[in-house]
Design an enzyme around this catalytic site. Structure first.
Site, PDB file in Angstrom:
ATOM      1  N   LYS A 211     -11.423 -50.654 -65.611  1.00 37.53           N
ATOM      2  CA  LYS A 211     -12.081 -49.369 -65.341  1.00 37.53           C
ATOM      3  C   LYS A 211     -13.249 -49.546 -64.356  1.00 37.53           C
ATOM      4  O   LYS A 211     -13.440 -48.761 -63.427  1.00 37.53           O
ATOM      5  CB  LYS A 211     -12.567 -48.751 -66.653  1.00 37.53           C
ATOM      6  CG  LYS A 211     -13.506 -47.582 -66.494  1.00 37.53           C
ATOM      7  CD  LYS A 211     -12.829 -46.376 -65.850  1.00 37.53           C
ATOM      8  CE  LYS A 211     -13.855 -45.389 -65.353  1.00 37.53           C
ATOM      9  NZ  LYS A 211     -13.377 -44.034 -65.269  1.00 37.53           N
ATOM     10  N   CYS A 265     -20.381 -41.326 -62.278  1.00 31.95           N
ATOM     11  CA  CYS A 265     -19.434 -42.422 -62.496  1.00 31.95           C
ATOM     12  C   CYS A 265     -19.544 -43.487 -61.424  1.00 31.95           C
ATOM     13  O   CYS A 265     -19.995 -44.604 -61.692  1.00 31.95           O
ATOM     14  CB  CYS A 265     -18.019 -41.861 -62.508  1.00 31.95           C
ATOM     15  SG  CYS A 265     -17.860 -40.406 -63.541  1.00 31.95           S
TER      16      CYS A 265
HETATM   17  N1  SAJ Z   1     -16.678 -39.397 -51.707  1.00 34.16           N
HETATM   18  C1  SAJ Z   1     -16.872 -39.659 -50.352  1.00 34.16           C
HETATM   19  N2  SAJ Z   1     -15.795 -39.966 -49.575  1.00 34.16           N
HETATM   20  C2  SAJ Z   1     -14.538 -40.000 -50.080  1.00 34.16           C
HETATM   21  C3  SAJ Z   1     -14.331 -39.751 -51.455  1.00 34.16           C
HETATM   22  C4  SAJ Z   1     -15.426 -39.457 -52.251  1.00 34.16           C
HETATM   23  O1  SAJ Z   1     -17.995 -39.639 -49.868  1.00 34.16           O
HETATM   24  O2  SAJ Z   1     -13.602 -40.262 -49.303  1.00 34.16           O
HETATM   25  C5  SAJ Z   1     -17.839 -39.088 -52.569  1.00 34.16           C
HETATM   26  C6  SAJ Z   1     -17.767 -37.694 -53.221  1.00 34.16           C
HETATM   27  O3  SAJ Z   1     -18.246 -36.710 -52.361  1.00 34.16           O
HETATM   28  C7  SAJ Z   1     -18.641 -37.908 -54.453  1.00 34.16           C
HETATM   29  C8  SAJ Z   1     -18.389 -39.370 -54.814  1.00 34.16           C
HETATM   30  O4  SAJ Z   1     -17.839 -39.979 -53.669  1.00 34.16           O
HETATM   31  O5  SAJ Z   1     -20.009 -37.759 -54.133  1.00 34.16           O
HETATM   32  C9  SAJ Z   1     -17.463 -39.572 -55.999  1.00 34.16           C
HETATM   33  O6  SAJ Z   1     -16.373 -38.665 -55.928  1.00 34.16           O
HETATM   34  P1  SAJ Z   1     -14.876 -39.051 -56.315  1.00 34.16           P
HETATM   35  O7  SAJ Z   1     -14.037 -37.859 -56.156  1.00 34.16           O
HETATM   36  O8  SAJ Z   1     -14.461 -40.273 -55.579  1.00 34.16           O
HETATM   37  O9  SAJ Z   1     -14.969 -39.527 -57.834  1.00 34.16           O
HETATM   38  P2  SAJ Z   1     -15.626 -38.922 -59.184  1.00 34.16           P
HETATM   39  O10 SAJ Z   1     -16.934 -39.590 -59.406  1.00 34.16           O
HETATM   40  O11 SAJ Z   1     -15.603 -37.453 -59.201  1.00 34.16           O
HETATM   41  O12 SAJ Z   1     -14.556 -39.468 -60.258  1.00 34.16           O
HETATM   42  C10 SAJ Z   1     -14.307 -40.876 -60.315  1.00 34.16           C
HETATM   43  C11 SAJ Z   1     -12.792 -41.111 -60.313  1.00 34.16           C
HETATM   44  N3  SAJ Z   1     -12.536 -42.527 -60.064  1.00 34.16           N
HETATM   45  C12 SAJ Z   1     -11.700 -42.960 -59.081  1.00 34.16           C
HETATM   46  O13 SAJ Z   1     -11.136 -42.188 -58.320  1.00 34.16           O
HETATM   47  C13 SAJ Z   1     -11.469 -44.426 -58.966  1.00 34.16           C
HETATM   48  C14 SAJ Z   1     -12.173 -40.651 -61.612  1.00 34.16           C
HETATM   49  O14 SAJ Z   1     -10.789 -40.970 -61.661  1.00 34.16           O
HETATM   50  C15 SAJ Z   1     -12.896 -41.298 -62.804  1.00 34.16           C
HETATM   51  O15 SAJ Z   1     -12.359 -40.838 -64.029  1.00 34.16           O
HETATM   52  C16 SAJ Z   1     -14.364 -40.901 -62.719  1.00 34.16           C
HETATM   53  O16 SAJ Z   1     -14.890 -41.411 -61.489  1.00 34.16           O
HETATM   54  C17 SAJ Z   1     -15.104 -41.503 -63.895  1.00 34.16           C
HETATM   55  O17 SAJ Z   1     -15.456 -40.731 -64.799  1.00 34.16           O
HETATM   56  O18 SAJ Z   1     -15.267 -42.712 -63.951  1.00 34.16           O
END
Ligand code: SAJ
Length: 431
Positions: A211, A265
């Site tokens: 995880k 997260c």
């Molecule tokens: N972000 C970027 N560029 C990208 C993708 C995301 O800047 O290309 C930023 C987003 O704007 C945001 C942050 O990253 O600020 C996180 O967003 P996210 O959509 O990547 O993830 P979370 O935090 O909403 O959810 C993540 C997920 N983990 C993964 O995709 C590996 C989710 O599956 C988990 O369940 C969650 O963390 C968790 O609770 O751990």
């Protein structure tokens, strides 16, 4: 009927509890937050997630879901409480510890305790140890030992994506790591009943680490994209176009740069790896630092541009932690707004279709207001696109011609990197 006690009715626990009740389990949701318990029992989800309200209403209507501020006896206990970090970026396991203490009196021979909270390696063993200390009358498993303990303990980390939680709750593959093989199988029996994805079984330490590296992997990849955006800014290349073209390579898949990494997260979990191997986790630490620095960088870019105006008005399009969710937790864009206000001399107009009110820390501040997109465009000198909500993709960008634009989202970048005849280029600052 199988009974499940879900400990923690937040972003993970509530969808899980509602889903399980809708699948025929008898579910008791336990939370220390009395307002959340009251809201749930009154039929109202206390945060927004697509379709959650509908699922919650359906679950309550069946009579199989009840929220309360104490646990209850159950076949399964699912711990879904926050695991933030405290000073020094050290994991704060106090909520998990309190959850163990709360459920211990309700355990019976045959109960299974499942930790879903993202946790440092060793946490499932800590849970088993704490329960064993609280209930010397029961037998609890030792890590990888054979023999049947009365209580099973396993880790099954949540994996659902905010904004798409309910489909992912069912469809995602799951990793289950028991203290022992028997613990894994007891946990597996529960998830098998509602998960359509694969269920992979391993030991609890591996499941915990898996995880953490899922989120660290995403963090490192976002950091790479964010670093590219800063490099491109310096050398005058459109990062969005460059990434788009690089991704045409069959083995390249660069993520999107943005304002930084928000939420509870990805900005937290990699620190658990750094904490357990500080010397070795060099890239993971660096990625965290790169992503944490990005809002600061954008703030300074806006500030440099604000110098061109006597009484600058900056409109910020998007303040949530990511696109298409209303969640403001640990939002890098909101940090940029806060920094502008703290710096002073700038009026800030916030436009975000998913935000009904600014958080309390902004109330009473005369220099910030929440406005609609037209007002934000009309009344500002500088437009900062901070979050790429789908509503913003429909904006008529040629109406921003006379603005100075800071685009941290790629919203204004044309798909082919060219400015076509229907899209006159505004004075866009490169990102
Ligand atoms: N972000 C970027 N560029 C990208 C993708 C995301 O800047 O290309 C930023 C987003 O704007 C945001 C942050 O990253 O600020 C996180 O967003 P996210 O959509 O990547 O993830 P979370 O935090 O909403 O959810 C993540 C997920 N983990 C993964 O995709 C590996 C989710 O599956 C988990 O369940 C969650 O963390 C968790 O609770 O751990």
């Amino acid at each position: 009927m199988t009974t499940v006690c879900v400990v923690g009715l937040g972003y993970i626990g509530l969808p899980t509890a509602a889903m399980m009740a809708s699948r025929g389990f008898e579910v008791i949701g336990y939370d220390v937050n009395e307002a959340a318990v009251a809201s749930i029992n009154a039929g109202k989800a206390h945060f927004h997630e697509p379709d959650l309200q509908m699922l919650l209403s359906a679950a309550l209507n069946t009579g199989r879901l009840k929220a309360q501020n104490q646990p209850a006896e159950a076949d399964y206990f699912i711990i879904a409480v926050p695991t933030p970090f405290r000073d020094g970026k050290k994991p704060d396991m106090s909520h998990v510890e309190k959850a163990c203490d709360a459920v211990a009196p309700y355990l019976q021979p045959g109960s299974t305790v499942i930790l879903e909270s993202t946790s440092p390696v060793g946490s499932t063993e800590m849970v088993a140890g704490r329960l064993a200390a609280a209930r010397p009358d029961l037998t609890l498993p030792d890590y990888k030992e054979s023999g049947d303990a009365q209580i099973a303990v396993a880790h099954c980390p949540e994996r659902i994506l905010p904004g798409n939680m309910l489909p992912e709750l069912v469809a995602n593959d799951r990793i289950i790591g028991g203290m022992t093989e028997t613990c894994s199988q007891r946990a597996r029996a529960l998830y098998e009943s509602f998960v359509t994805g694969h269920i992979y079984v391993t030991d609890c330490r591996t499941a915990e680490f898996v995880k953490l590296i899922e989120n660290a992997s995403r963090d490192v990849n976002i950091a790479f994209a964010n670093e590219l955006s800063v490099i491109c800014d310096r050398i005058g290349v459109d990062v969005w176009h460059a990434v788009e073209l690089a991704n045409k390579h069959p083995r390249v898949s660069i993520l999107q740069p943005g304002t930084g990494v928000g939420g509870h997260c990805i900005a937290v979990d990699p620190w658990f790896i750094v904490d357990s191997a500080p010397e070795e986790a060099r890239l993971i630490r660096m990625a965290r630092e790169v992503n944490d620095r990005k809002p600061e960088y954008i703030f300074h870019r806006i500030l440099d541009l604000a110098d061109r105006f006597k009484s600058p008005v900056v409109s910020c399009f998007g303040v949530t932690y990511k696109a298409d969710v209303g969640d403001l937790r640990e939002s890098p864009s909101l940090k940029i707004v806060m920094k502008l206000l703290q710096h002073g001399g700038v009026r800030v107009l916030v436009c975000d279709p998913l935000v009904k009110a600014l958080p309390p820390e902004f109330s009473g501040c005369p220099d910030v207001s929440l406005v609609d997109a037209d007002t934000a465009r009309r009344e500002s000198d500088i437009v900062a696109f901070l979050v790429a909500h789908k509503q913003f993709k429909r904006l008529e960008f040629n109406r921003f011609l006379h603005k100075v634009v800071v685009d941290a989202t790629g919203l204004m970048s044309k798909p082919n990197g060219l400015v076509d005849s229907t899209f006159a280029s505004p004075r866009k600052e490169p990102w």
